[in-house]
Every structure is written in C-alpha cells, then in structure tokens.
Motif scaffolding. Structure first.
Motif, PDB file in Angstrom:
ATOM      1  N   ASN A   1     -10.411  18.110   7.039  1.00 23.68           N
ATOM      2  CA  ASN A   1      -9.803  16.809   6.776  1.00 23.68           C
ATOM      3  C   ASN A   1      -9.642  16.621   5.269  1.00 23.68           C
ATOM      4  O   ASN A   1     -10.629  16.473   4.544  1.00 23.68           O
TER       5      ASN A   1
ATOM      6  N   THR B   1      -7.863  14.098   3.923  1.00 22.77           N
ATOM      7  CA  THR B   1      -7.446  12.723   3.639  1.00 22.77           C
ATOM      8  C   THR B   1      -8.242  12.093   2.492  1.00 22.77           C
ATOM      9  O   THR B   1      -7.641  11.642   1.501  1.00 22.77           O
ATOM     10  N   PRO B   2      -9.584  12.018   2.565  1.00 28.05           N
ATOM     11  CA  PRO B   2     -10.297  11.333   1.479  1.00 28.05           C
ATOM     12  C   PRO B   2     -10.219  12.074   0.151  1.00 28.05           C
ATOM     13  O   PRO B   2     -10.146  11.440  -0.907  1.00 28.05           O
TER      14      PRO B   2
ATOM     15  N   TYR C   1      -6.987  13.399   8.909  1.00 26.91           N
ATOM     16  CA  TYR C   1      -7.667  12.661   9.975  1.00 26.91           C
ATOM     17  C   TYR C   1      -7.900  11.216   9.529  1.00 26.91           C
ATOM     18  O   TYR C   1      -7.947  10.926   8.327  1.00 26.91           O
ATOM     19  N   PRO C   2      -8.089  10.317  10.481  1.00 31.35           N
ATOM     20  CA  PRO C   2      -8.343   8.906  10.113  1.00 31.35           C
ATOM     21  C   PRO C   2      -9.650   8.715   9.357  1.00 31.35           C
ATOM     22  O   PRO C   2      -9.773   7.759   8.580  1.00 31.35           O
ATOM     23  N   GLU C   3     -10.639   9.577   9.579  1.00 33.35           N
ATOM     24  CA  GLU C   3     -11.924   9.429   8.906  1.00 33.35           C
ATOM     25  C   GLU C   3     -11.744   9.530   7.389  1.00 33.35           C
ATOM     26  O   GLU C   3     -11.249  10.532   6.883  1.00 33.35           O
ATOM     27  N   GLY C   4     -12.161   8.505   6.691  1.00 32.18           N
ATOM     28  CA  GLY C   4     -12.045   8.486   5.241  1.00 32.18           C
ATOM     29  C   GLY C   4     -10.689   8.052   4.730  1.00 32.18           C
ATOM     30  O   GLY C   4     -10.439   8.068   3.524  1.00 32.18           O
TER      31      GLY C   4
ATOM     32  N   LYS D   1      -7.432   1.933   4.618  1.00 31.62           N
ATOM     33  CA  LYS D   1      -7.025   0.906   5.567  1.00 31.62           C
ATOM     34  C   LYS D   1      -6.219  -0.137   4.799  1.00 31.62           C
ATOM     35  O   LYS D   1      -6.709  -0.701   3.822  1.00 31.62           O
TER      36      LYS D   1
ATOM     37  N   THR E   1      -3.827   2.714   9.185  1.00 35.91           N
ATOM     38  CA  THR E   1      -4.614   3.831   8.667  1.00 35.91           C
ATOM     39  C   THR E   1      -3.677   4.778   7.945  1.00 35.91           C
ATOM     40  O   THR E   1      -2.798   5.384   8.565  1.00 35.91           O
TER      41      THR E   1
ATOM     42  N   GLU F   1      -6.549  11.842  20.097  1.00 33.76           N
ATOM     43  CA  GLU F   1      -7.709  11.743  19.229  1.00 33.76           C
ATOM     44  C   GLU F   1      -7.972  10.273  18.893  1.00 33.76           C
ATOM     45  O   GLU F   1      -7.367   9.705  18.001  1.00 33.76           O
ATOM     46  N   GLY F   2      -8.844   9.646  19.683  1.00 36.52           N
ATOM     47  CA  GLY F   2      -9.181   8.251  19.458  1.00 36.52           C
ATOM     48  C   GLY F   2      -8.250   7.262  20.122  1.00 36.52           C
ATOM     49  O   GLY F   2      -8.305   6.065  19.824  1.00 36.52           O
TER      50      GLY F   2
END
Length: 600
Positions: A38, A40-41, A72-75, A78, A93, A181-182
């Motif tokens: 991931n 993203t962050p 991925y949405p994690e990190g 928003k 997201t 996924e989610g």
C-alpha cells in the motif's frame, strides 16, 4: 452568432515562468512498482514534502516508473468534497491529492495505478498548471459484476449465469451480492453486451437483473429462478450494476490550465473524469476504455466518461477513446439555480435543485447572469451582474444549497418566482469546446452532450454503436437543471455507425436537439441557435437522423446517409428529419444511399 472561423485555441498549458523545473523520482523515496504494498500514505507524505520545498517560481515533475502501484484505503486522506452529478456522501477516501500545488506534472511510463475498496483515485484541488501524463487508473475489484448467460429457459422464466473469474460474491437470503474489499452490494440493473462484438444488445436498454431468488449450482455458476428475458441468449455478457456513483476516477475542482496526456481510466464507480469550476482543460489521448481488444471486461465506468460542470475558458478533447461506460462520453453544462424568493428588486434567493448537484460555489462577484422561464425556456433579454453572493446555511458544516444573490441592476418586475418558475444561469462560467478525433463506442445512453453558448466544434469523431443518440444538445431547468443553450456549434466530418439501438431520455434521433420545454406551445422565442451539421456520414438501420426542437438557425448540409439491415427498424420516430418549432433552416445537398435527399 460568433463564427467558429474565429475560434482559436489560445490555452498555454506550459508552466508559468520559472527559475527551474526539478524532477523527483519516486523510487528515491522508496515508492517502487510491483511490490503489492500500500503506497497511499507514503505517497501522500512524499507529495507534501515536495510541495513544501517548492517555490512559486519552480516547476516540479514527479516521476513514476513503469509497473503497478497499489493504493488501499488504509492511511488514505479523508476529504469532504461535494462533486457535481455524483452522490453527495462524505467523506471521500482519496488516493492521490494535488491541492494548492501549482506547476506540477505527475508523469508515468504507462504506469498502472491500481486502487482497492471504494476510493477517489486522483483529486486536483485549487491547483493550476497541472499535467497528468502516461498514467492508468483502475480498480482491483469493480462494483460492477460481470456475468455470462449460460442458459435461458424462457418458458419457466429462469436463467443460469456464470460470474467472471475476478468477481467475488455471496448469496444471502437467496439474494446475490457482489462483494469486494470492504464493500458489498446487490446489483439492481444491468447492461447486456453481445459476446463477440461488445455491442450493447439491440433494443435492450437498462434491463432488470435476476439477483433475487437465486441459488448456487456450483462455484461461480448461479441460477436465477425468476429472471425472464428472451433477449439474453446464451453467451450474452451482462454488466450488473447499481445506480450509485460515489466518486469519479479523477476529480478537478477550481483548477486552471489542467492537462491530461495519454491518461486512461479503466474503471471508476462514478465518472471517469469530473471537472467543476475549472478554467481551461486539455485532453489528448485521454481514455475511459478497456485494456485493449483482449480485455475480458466489457465495461468501464459506472457513469459518464467525462463530465464538465460550471467550467470556463476552453475544454479540448482530442484523440480520445470512450467505450463501455454506463453513460455519456462527454457532458458539458452549467447548473441553473431555481429562484425561490425575491427579497427586493435586486436581491433573490437561488437554490440548487438536483440531489446530485449541490455543495459547491455557483458564482462570483462580477459574474454575468441571465434568467429563464422554466416552463417555456424563454430568456428575459436583460442580463445582470452579481455584486454579492452569500451561501445560506443553518450550520457551518452544512453543504451549500442556497445563495443570497444581489445584482447590479433592478430586475424586471416579471422576474418573480411568485409568478412563474425561474432559473438563473451563470454565463461567465461557460466554456468553448473542441471535441475532435475521438472514438465513442459500445456505451450506454448517449454519445456527446453539449450545452454551452460559446463556440463549439465537434469534428472528425467516430460514434460507433452508441446505444442512445450520438449527439445531444439539451438544456433543462426542470429536472437535471443543466444549462444551457447552444449558440454557435459546428458538427462536421463525423462518422456515425448504428447509433440509437435502444431508447433513453432525449434520444429522438442520431443527432437530437432536445431542450426540456414543458410548455413548447407557450414559448415565444427559441432556445438554441447557430447549429451547423455539415459533411457527416451516417450509417443507420433506422429512420431518424436529426430531431430538433426550439432552434433559430439550423443548417443540415452535405451529409451522406447509408442504410443497412444490421438491426430491424424500431424507433417510434419514423422521419429522417423531424423539426418542432424550428426556423431559419438550410437543409440541402444531402444524399441517402447515393441519391439526393430532400425531406422537406
């Protein structure tokens, strides 16, 4: 009428005068392709660092290497974004955000950006001189479930279908749910495609899909016990979907000089590209498209390929490919506010009316506006200028739905919402358009929609099996509240192949000029004007080529029509050219199957 001869592309998308342009390779920051990790962050952090050490006089190139990068949405960030013509659910997201960042290029090498879950992949917010180049946006698990018909018992009313290999699902209480996924969802509608050609099934439109009353025969093979549709022969491919559109693939808000080169969106749960309140957008080789002819998918986006709301300057789309989307290839319009109250002769309350279009600014001081009678779509002659505009909110966190607007000049006493329904149009935020060299094919609904008074050129495009009309000139202050009238548009040297195979809203002919006018008989003036349709080729199985309503000045000249028998004629409009309340016409020098054609 402004002549298109005078229309020139004056956009300068080069970066503003700079001391230097610096290239940052993401691999130097540990962001490498094909890891499956991931990013993203980490990318969010890197972009902030680069922006923090970039001066206003510097240009920045941020370089992705070739390969796949996973988001991925994690990190992820928003953000509360109110996006025109999308579901106004928040927060979004966000995978990549370019905010208040000028003179920046995101550059790939045919790089794949793969997103997971429900995300808004790329947001360009209040930035100028931004270029996105050689990048592809896609999702690992689309919210559209692709299935193939295995058997169809039309007597008992049951259908067996098989899910595509990448589709994950579950059956709960005899109901089919597409899962990811989610998220999970029950498809409620579908678009049916021919297996071999990827054309949408003739005269099918939006179909009901059998996701209730199902059971599993084996892994991936499901019987829908109460699904009856004789058109769905074995081998037919269905894109099973819902009507949700939470976020586009790319969102541009209050930008200036935004350029896309060789950018592809292969899937988004909303539109491919949505731009609002932006000045100057240039697309060369932009695509909302499949991954080539061997792509096992039949669909791309959940809604329009590209959509421009309340933009100005120039919008250019050339050499693009738009296919398999669940709505139009391009739609350009503004938004009417409905006048709901007149406070005095200079001050009114205006309101956003459509549930998917609110929450963002509508106008600025010194913008020019005009007023329209919604029932007849007649304009008042006098234009006006905004001297103040203030959002009306009960709470500071509420989305904007109403504005208090004060004008420079006193309004005509007849401009009064107590007497008739009135729409307010912002003329300052209307663009000129160049739409050339594009291919639009195998999509739902319509091809290209234009609603702007500025010069518009639609030339050298291929419209191949658009299931609704190929080109629509609309305008509506009653339902979608999408402005406005076309005053100077040339449609020339395009090729139309078997458009209008299904019925959708406003699809009365291959080219449909269809403003929404509830009281046409009561109309005094004309809504559209300055329309030229020249030197086009129409290949068609059915009758209607041109439908026009409420036009002053329509030329349909030197067009070639060739008839075929690919499908049976079915349209309720049985006239080649049907005009309702149209004046100033020149319909001449057209041919059908090599012979002179004069329908009037």
């Amino acid at each position: 009428m402004i002549s298109l001869v005078l229309l020139t592309i004056s956009i300068n998308f080069s970066l503003t005068a700079q001391n230097s342009t610096k290239t940052y390779k993401l691999t130097d920051y540990g962001i490498k392709p094909n890891t499956g990790q991931n990013i993203t962050p980490l990318l969010t952090s890197v972009l902030e660092k680069i922006k923090g050490k970039t001066s206003a006089m510097e240009g920045v190139v941020i370089q992705f290497e070739k390969g796949r990068y996973d988001f991925y949405p994690e990190g992820a960030l928003k953000r509360t974004y109110y996006i025109s013509n999308h579901d106004q659910d928040n927060p979004k997201t966000v995978g990549i955000e370019i905010e208040h960042f000028n003179n920046v290029t995101l550059k790939g090498k045919g790089t794949d950006l793969m997103f997971h879950g429900r995300m808004l992949p790329l947001a360009l917010i209040e930035s100028s001189n931004v270029k996105i180049q050689d990048l592809n946006i896609d999702f690992e698990r689309p919210q559209i479930a692709q299935v193939k018909i295995i058997s169809n018992d039309t007597i008992s009313g049951s259908i067996v279908f098989e899910t595509a290999p990448w589709v994950k699902y579950k059956i709960k209480d005899s109901t089919f749910y597409n899962t990811g996924e989610g998220w999970e969802m029950q498809p409620t509608s579908g678009i049916a495609f021919e297996n071999a050609t990827k054309h949408i099934i003739f005269n099918s439109g939006d179909i009901r899909v059998g996701t209730k009353g199902v059971s599993e025969l084996s892994a991936g093979k499901i019987i829908a016990h109460h699904w009856k549709n004789k058109k769905l022969i074995p081998g037919t491919v269905i894109a099973m979907r819902s009507w949700h559109r939470p976020a586009p693939g790319i969102f541009v808000h209050k930008g200036k000089n935004i350029r896309f080169e060789n950018v592809k969106v292969h899937y988004a749960e909303g539109m491919g590209l949505l731009a609002q309140l932006t000045e100057n957008i240039y697309m060369d080789g932009f695509g909302v498209c499949l991954r080539g002819k061997n792509d096992p998918r039949y669909f791309t986006t959940q809604a329009d390929a590209t959509h421009f709301s309340g933009c100005k300057g120039e919008i250019v789309s050339k050499n693009g490919l738009y296919e398999g989307m669940m709505d139009d290839a391009i739609n350009i319009h503004g938004t009417y506010l409905k006048m709901i109250k007149k406070l005095d002769d200079r001050t009114v309350i205006g309101k956003y009316m459509h549930e998917q279009s609110y929450g963002f600014d509508w106008g600025n001081i010194q913008d020019t506006v005009q007023f329209i009678k919604s029932k007849t779509m007649d304009l008042w002659d006098a234009k006006n200028t905004i001297v103040s505009i203030t959002p009306i909110k009960s709470n500071s966190n509420d989305p904007i739905k109403e504005f208090r607007i004060e004008f420079a000049k006193a309004l005509n006493p007849e401009v009064d919402p107590s007497k008739t329904d009135i729409g307010i149009e912002n003329l300052s935020w209307t663009p000129s358009v160049i739409f050339t060299g594009n291919t639009i094919r195998n999509n739902r609904a319509r091809g290209a929609l234009f609603s702007t008074p500025k010069p518009t050129l639609v030339a050298n495009n291929l419209f191949d099996h658009t299931s609704g009309c190929a080109i629509l000139l609309c305008g509506d202050s009653n339902g979608w509240y999408e402005t406005g009238s076309c005053r100077d548009i040339t449609i020339r040297n395009n090729k139309f192949i078997n458009a209008l195979t299904s019925m959708y809203q406003f699809t009365s002919a291959v080219i449909s000029i269809y403003p929404e006018i509830p009281d046409l008989a009561g109309q005094k003036n004309y809504f559209h004007s300055g329309i030229r349709i020249l030197d086009n080729q129409f290949e068609t199985f059915d009758k209607p080529i041109l439908y026009a309503k409420s036009v002053d000045g329509l030329i349909f000249k030197s067009n070639q029509i060739k008839t075929n028998k690919e499908y049976p004629a079915f349209h309720s409009n049985t006239k080649r050219i049907l005009l309702e309340r149209v004046t100033g016409t020149d319909i001449s020098n057209n041919q059908i199957d090599g012979k002179a054609f004069q329908p009037m």
